[in-house]
Structure formats: C-alpha cells, structure tokens
Design a protein around this motif. Structure first.
Motif, PDB file in Angstrom:
ATOM      1  N   VAL A   1      15.951  39.748  22.835  1.00 49.60           N
ATOM      2  CA  VAL A   1      15.925  40.633  21.667  1.00 49.60           C
ATOM      3  C   VAL A   1      15.745  42.059  22.166  1.00 49.60           C
ATOM      4  CG1 VAL A   1      15.023  38.966  20.029  1.00 49.60           C
ATOM      5  CG2 VAL A   1      13.448  40.311  21.405  1.00 49.60           C
TER       6      VAL A   1
ATOM      7  N   SER B   1      10.918  36.679   8.939  1.00 50.66           N
ATOM      8  CA  SER B   1      12.256  37.013   9.428  1.00 50.66           C
ATOM      9  C   SER B   1      12.234  37.098  10.947  1.00 50.66           C
ATOM     10  CB  SER B   1      12.743  38.345   8.834  1.00 50.66           C
ATOM     11  OG  SER B   1      11.883  39.400   9.232  1.00 50.66           O
TER      12      SER B   1
ATOM     13  N   GLN C   1      15.108  37.560  14.743  1.00 53.28           N
ATOM     14  CA  GLN C   1      16.446  37.716  15.313  1.00 53.28           C
ATOM     15  C   GLN C   1      16.384  37.476  16.814  1.00 53.28           C
ATOM     16  OE1 GLN C   1      17.614  41.774  14.636  1.00 53.28           O
ATOM     17  NE2 GLN C   1      15.895  42.635  15.757  1.00 53.28           N
TER      18      GLN C   1
ATOM     19  N   THR D   1      20.262  35.803  13.279  1.00 53.67           N
ATOM     20  CA  THR D   1      19.298  36.593  12.523  1.00 53.67           C
ATOM     21  C   THR D   1      19.165  36.001  11.131  1.00 53.67           C
ATOM     22  OG1 THR D   1      18.732  38.819  11.749  1.00 53.67           O
ATOM     23  CG2 THR D   1      21.051  38.224  11.716  1.00 53.67           C
TER      24      THR D   1
ATOM     25  N   SER E   1      16.246  35.488   7.396  1.00 51.23           N
ATOM     26  CA  SER E   1      14.948  35.644   6.743  1.00 51.23           C
ATOM     27  C   SER E   1      14.793  34.570   5.684  1.00 51.23           C
ATOM     28  CB  SER E   1      14.827  37.033   6.105  1.00 51.23           C
ATOM     29  OG  SER E   1      15.775  37.187   5.061  1.00 51.23           O
TER      30      SER E   1
ATOM     31  N   ILE F   1      22.227  42.775  18.160  1.00 52.87           N
ATOM     32  CA  ILE F   1      20.806  42.444  18.101  1.00 52.87           C
ATOM     33  C   ILE F   1      20.073  43.002  19.309  1.00 52.87           C
ATOM     34  CG2 ILE F   1      19.166  40.515  18.227  1.00 52.87           C
ATOM     35  CD1 ILE F   1      21.076  38.924  16.480  1.00 52.87           C
TER      36      ILE F   1
END
Length: 763
Positions: A352, A389, A391, A406, A408, A457
């Motif tokens: 990430v 959430s 990612q 990704t 949520s 991302i």
C-alpha cells in the motif's frame, strides 16, 4: 519435539488433581480457615455483579494482580491459563488480535469481516481486531466467557466474549503508582498511573504507558529489527457521584503502535526458476533464525486506535438501576503491507502507499437492571453504527501483474434484549433471556488487474486491463438468540447448572471477492449460527480451600464463514472465496481448580478438551474440464478446524514465604500445554503446529506495607519455537501457474525465552 505426549501430560494432570484432592481432607482438621482459603471472585458476566459460583456460564477470571504476578505482557497471556482458548497476535501484525474459543473464531482481520469472539472494554464492544492486543495496565480483571453469548452480548460472540474491566477511581485519597520493566532484547517498559480526588464526590485519573523492545530477529536485507515493540498508550478518566443515586464515568484512551512490520519467516527456499529475481543470494535460502526475514517491501508500520465512552448509572431507592453506555472508537493502520515472499524481490507482495485499514464505530446501549428478592435481571436496547475500509495491491513480479483491491463496508446494527433469573425455591433457579438483532450492511468492492508492478493504490499511474469486481450492494440480517439455564444448589458452596444458548455472527461481503471467477460473490455470505448445550458444576470444597469450575458442552455450528485464497485457473491472479461451507459438531469439557494446600502453598489447574469435526464442508475446487473454472464440492473429510488443539492445559504452583517486617516473597511456577493444531481448515503439515509445552517461573517480593514490589519473570524458559500463524501460497506442480507465488510458505512465531525485572512502587 515435545517433551512428552499430550496423553502422558493429561494423565499427569489427573494424577496431580487426585493427589491434591487426597491431600486436602488430611489437612482440613488442622487448617486455619482464615489463613488457607481461596477467595471467591465477583464478576459481571451477566451484566450485573455476581459471584463466580452463581453464574451458569463457563468462565475464567484473571485479576490484574494475578496477571502482574505472572509477568503477563498483554492479554494474549490469557491463552496460557484459560481452557480451550486461542488468543494470539495475528499473522503479519503486531497488535491485531486472533481469538478462538472452543473452535469458534475468526483468523482473517480484513475490513468488513466480523470476529467470532467479542472483545469488550468496560462493556464497550470493540468491533475490529486491529489494535486489540491490549497491554496489561490499569486493569481490575479480565473475564473470558466461553460459549455463545448472544443474549447479553449480541452479534459476533458465537465463540464467547472477553471482558477487559478497568479499575474504578479512589475518591477518598490521591493515588500514584509507577512501574518499570527491564528485560531481554533491551525491553524498557514504563507505566505511570494515578488518581486525584476532586472534593468528596469526584476523582480524575490518568495512566500512561511506554513499551519498547528490540526485535527477536532481524531483517537481513534492511537491517531493521523484527518482532520488536514500540508502543505508547494512555487513558484519562473522570468519575463523579453528583448524588448518592447517580454515578458518571467519562473516559478516553489512545494507543499508537510504531513497531516494525512483521513479515514472518520463509519456510521454503526460493524455487530455482525464480532464483534470479532474488539478490543477495543468501536470501534465496531458508534463514536459520525463525525470527529473521529478508523482506524488501519495507518496515514502516503504524497502528493508532482511540476512543471515548460515557457511563451514566442511576440507582434510585428501590430495586431498579438505569444505565447508559455511550461510546465512540476509531482506528487507522498505516504501513507498507506484507512481504509474503520474504525476499527483496516483489514475487508476492501485498503493498500500500499509505492507509491499509480505517475504521470507526459509534455505539449506544441503554440498560434497566432489576434486583429483587427472587427476581434479578437486565433488559435493554443497543445501537451500533460502524464503518471499515481498506486498500492494497497484490504484486506478482514473475507475471508482471498487480491486482488492486479497495472497498468499504458500513454496518448499522440494532438490538433489544432481556435476561432474567427467578428463584423457584431456596435451591432451584431458572434464567431466561433473548435478543433480537438486525444488521444492515452496505458494501463497495473494487478489484482489477494492472500490467506492471503497482497500481494507483500504491502511487503508480496505471489503468486496469481487466476489471474483476466493481459493485455496491446492501444486505440485511436478522436473528433471535435465546438463552435458557437452570441452576441447582447442591450445597451452600456447590452449584450445578444446565444451559442452552444460541449465537449469531453477522453475514457480509467479501472485500477480496473476484466477481469474474465467482459471480456469486456479489450476493455476499450468510450469517453463522451456533446452538450450544452446556452442563456444569462449580463451587468450593474442604473448608473453601479448593474452588473449582467444570463444564461439558455440545455445539452445533452452521454456516461457517471460511476464507480460501488460490490462483485462478483462468489466469486472473489471486482469487478469494468467503463461503458458508456447511455445518459441524463440537463437543468437549473444561476444568479449572484453585487449591490452598497450606497457608503458604497453593496450586491451580486449567484443563480443556475440544473435539471439533466438520459434518459438511462445501468448497469451490478447480474443475478440470474446459473452460477452467471452479465447482462446488463437499470436502469435509479433507478439512479440520483451525486454531483448535484437542487439549489445552496449565498447572501452576505457588509458594509464599513471609519475611516478617520485611514483607513476603512469592515463587510461582507454571507449565502450559497445547496439543497439535492446524493453521487452516486445509491441513498443511509444514506450518501446522505440533504439541508443545511452555514453562514460566516468577519470583516476586512485596514489602510489608504493600508499597514496593520487585519481580523477576522468566517466560518460555526452554526457548521453545512455536508458530502462532502462517500463510501458504505454495507451488503446486499439478498447477504450474502457482509458480508465480514463489512457493511462499510463511510462518509467524511466538516469543522466545525472555527474562524481565519489574519494579513497582505505590506512593
């Protein structure tokens, strides 16, 4: 290799118990009851104060004093002394919690997934496992409730609940306490806590803790420590009694964990076909130390959790008490991700650019408690509004492919509940309870494949060449969870009980789901349901010098949510499934006992047995016929429960030696045991954990005025290496496409031998 088999260990424990029981009556004629009794504990397992003996629940309690005497560093230490409990730091993390009780729990901490064991801090539900490895300070006691607690604790307590209860403030005089710990691997812990009265009816309290420790191992590529600790946490509280009938408590807490990313240890060498990607060459082999890594993804990591709560309790004259619990919590995890291949190459990295997870929750609970001569109980309503959430990129260097994920999930939960006990006569009482819960979840999920190493991302400008998942969905789950129990007083000190309870774990949506390979992922997965039957015996014998609790249980478990990840035969990278795989049967027993053999010598025993078997396990397996896809099949005979050893146990012996006006000295030794267990539902012998024992020894001096305490604590004295978690992305010659995973089989290990010196002063 273990020192001896679990059967011999169990026979030894049984012989020890028989010896203790035989010794107690021989002493009972001359024993001084005032100097040789085991004190009875008061708990709030049923949301009201009761003695442990009166609660028809299988329950373990450890006071803050007991945990400190054992040198417990955090709540995972409860695993050593609690039957049928797995409580560990999650794989690939430093402060995320993995909890299983009687075979029921959740290992995957991905956002949107629900735990199977509920964690509570002063009756506030902690919805996410990130940052939930709580350190031991400012704690009155910790209660571990085994079996489904769906009536009083609600959703996601199908395995049980863990209650972290902090100390109430002293409004009569100022309090100040300082504690320091110095130990192995440059351990340097400092805790300062205290309270100050504000007049006669209020007090303010504060506690701050700083934990530092060098790593057990080293990242041989970056030079950083692994399994280190760098944590600061604190708590502020204000307690008031505006009137005799009204109590208010406002508290806030903060925790920041800056420990390095835990990448684990590679258990297999790099395949020859990929060796050219890995430099230096030393990182291609299996490293000698189980705490070392060669991960090149990075070491930076930060987990922050914080929260605030307001408790209002009004007890007017009469039998009623009104209680309100309002709370807000939030957390965020920043980091680089997890280097699954454990090498400087990017063979299999989950990366990430900044935030991995983010969550927040608001909860409101209203309770009405009644305490009458024959009727006692509680009724209430509960509301939760939570969001989570995250990612990440899954990078496959050998395939020049990145899979970006990704999403949520927002959760709104509402429940009404009641649980009341009624004394039918002087010996027999009945308890009846029920809870209706309604969960509504809204999810957004996106997953796509990108050519090259990275996606937006992780900060790389790239467009997806294949969108795998892109949907928003909503789903509502409702369930009624009853509980019924009967308690019979055999003697004034011994109770027998029988109970039935149901637990409900909410359904949801797979945040990693690949809608191209498995279109049904858009429909989400259903809840889990547990129906448990339990009978127990608890009480005190031999002039209350022996206290014991015992239980036998039988559980039907339906709709287990199991996460499976594998390569997609269609060539679209890593595929995740969260399936309701079917049903299973779990049964077992637990025994705990504390004996005051003499005024100075005491012993405690904990023993748990769990037999868990899948009756049906429906899973997607590769279909050999073209086109490549997955088909559903029952593979129950090829699966076993994860994180569920058949036997768990602990035997502790303590001797206290008085030193007259100088104080007292206590020696506490213990041995804990776990039989072999599987890391996943699909057995993988290379990472599955064989049976093992851990030995601890504690020497504690306390001054006569109770103001000074010095302790020397040795944990895992035989320096046993044991796994607490694993990842398996193994190369399968029958499926050549799996080579892109780099045969990445990773293990995570519990702490080695440590020795810690503690100094505690109460001013």
């Amino acid at each position: 290799m273990t020192c001896f088999s679990h059967s011999k260990w169990t026979l030894g424990l049984m012989a020890g118990v028989a010896s203790l029981a035989a010794a107690l009556p021989a002493r009972s004629q001359s024993a001084d009851p005032d100097g040789a009794v085991v004190e009875e504990l008061v708990v709030t397992a049923r949301r009201r104060a009761e003695t442990l003996n009166d609660v028809p629940i299988s329950l373990t309690v450890q006071t803050g004093e007991q945990l400190e005497q054992r040198g417990a560093p955090d709540i995972t230490s409860l695993q050593r002394v609690t039957p049928n409990l797995t409580l560990q730091v999650s794989r690939g993390t430093n402060s995320t919690l993995t909890a299983f009780i009687r075979g029921v729990g959740q290992q995957d901490p991905l956002w949107g997934f629900e735990p199977g064991v509920g964690l509570y801090i002063d009756d506030v539900y902690v919805a996410r496992p990130q940052g939930a490895v709580l350190d031991i300070y400012d704690v009155e006691r910790i209660e571990v409730l085994r079996g489904p607690q769906g009536t009083l604790y609600g959703r996601n307590t199908i395995g049980g609940a863990i209650k972290y209860v902090t100390k109430r403030l002293d409004t009569s005089k100022p309090q100040l306490r300082a504690r320091a710990a110095l130990g192995s691997y440059q351990q340097r812990d400092f805790i300062l806590s205290g309270s100050l009265p504000l007049g006669q009816r209020a007090a303010v309290g504060a506690a701050i803790a700083k934990y530092d420790r060098d790593g057990y191992g080293k990242n041989l590529f970056t030079g950083a420590g692994t399994y280190n600790k760098d944590v600061i946490s604190g708590r502020l509280s204000l307690e008031m009694h505006p009137t005799e009938d009204l109590f208010l408590s406002l508290s806030g807490d903060y925790m920041e964990d800056d420990s390095n990313t835990n990448h684990g240890h590679r258990e297999r060498p790099i395949p020859a076909a990929l060796a050219g990607l890995v430099n230096p060459p030393a990182c291609r082999a299996v490293l000698e130390s189980r705490y070392d890594t060669c991960a090149g993804l990075g070491d930076a990591n930060e987990v922050i959790t914080k929260g605030a709560s307001l408790l209002a309790e009004w007890s007017p004259e009469g039998s009623f008490t009104f209680k309100s619990i309002t709370a807000y919590r939030e957390g965020v995890t920043h980091g680089t991700g997890i280097d699954f291949d454990n090498t400087p190459a990017r063979i299999l990295d989950v990366a990430v650019a900044d935030t991995i997870y983010r969550d927040d929750q608001f909860s409101q609970e209203l309770q009405l408690l009644y305490e009458g001569k024959r009727l006692q109980g509680v009724a209430g309503v509960y509301y939760l509004d939570a969001s989570a959430s995250g990612q990440f990129d899954t990078i496959l260097q050998a395939a020049n492919l990145t899979q970006g994920t990704t999403g949520s999930v927002d959760t709104k939960s509402f429940a009404v509940f009641a649980d009341f006990s009624y004394s039918l006569n002087e010996r027999l009482s009945i308890s009846v309870g029920g809870r209706w819960t309604r969960d509504k979840k809204n999810a957004l999920v996106f997953k796509a494949n990108y050519l090259g190493l990275g996606s937006p991302i992780t900060g790389r400008a790239a467009a997806p060449f294949q969108t795998l998942t892109n949907y928003g969905a909503s789903k509502t789950f409702e369930e009624f969870t009853p509980r019924l129990s009967l308690t019979y007083e055999l003697t004034p000190d011994v109770n027998a009980y029988a109970a039935y309870g149901r637990g409900f774990k909410s359904g949801g949506f797979d945040m990693r789901g690949d809608a191209t390979a498995t279109p049904a992922t858009r429909d989400g997965y259903d809840p889990e349901i547990v129906d448990s039957y339990e009978a127990g015996l608890k009480g005190a014998l031999f002039d209350r010098r022996l206290r014991f609790t015992s239980a036998a249980f039988y559980t039907k478990y339906k709709g287990q949510q199991i996460t499976t990840q594998r390569v997609n035969p269609a060539g679209t990278g890593v595929v995740s499934f969260v399936d309701n795989v079917g049903s299973s049967t779990i049964y077992g027993a637990e025994l705990e006992a504390q004996a005051q053999l003499t005024e100075r010598f005491s012993a405690s025993l904990a023993l748990g047995y769990t037999k868990a078997k899948f009756d049906e396990f429906l899973s997607y397996v590769p279909n050999a016929a073209p086109p490549p896809t997955f088909v559903l099949a029952d593979v129950a005979d090829q699966r076993q429960f994860q994180n569920t050893p058949k036997w768990t146990g602990n035997l502790s012996l303590a001797y206290e030696h008085p030193l007259g006006d100088a104080g007292r000295l206590q020696l506490l030794g213990s041995m804990s045991f776990r039989s072999d267990s599987s890391m996943f539902e699909t057995p993988f012998p290379q990472v599955d954990q064989p049976a093992y024992e851990l030995y601890d020894l504690n020497l504690v001096y306390t001054s006569a005025d109770e103001r000074w305490r010095v302790g020397l604590h040795g944990r895992n004295l035989t320096n046993k290496r044991y796994r607490t978690g694993a990842y398996t992305f193994a190369f399968d010659p029958a499926a050549p496409a799996t080579l892109v995973f780099g045969d990445s089989v990773i293990g995570f290990y519990g702490p080695p031998r440590t020795v810690t010196l503690t100094l505690d002063h109460r001013f």
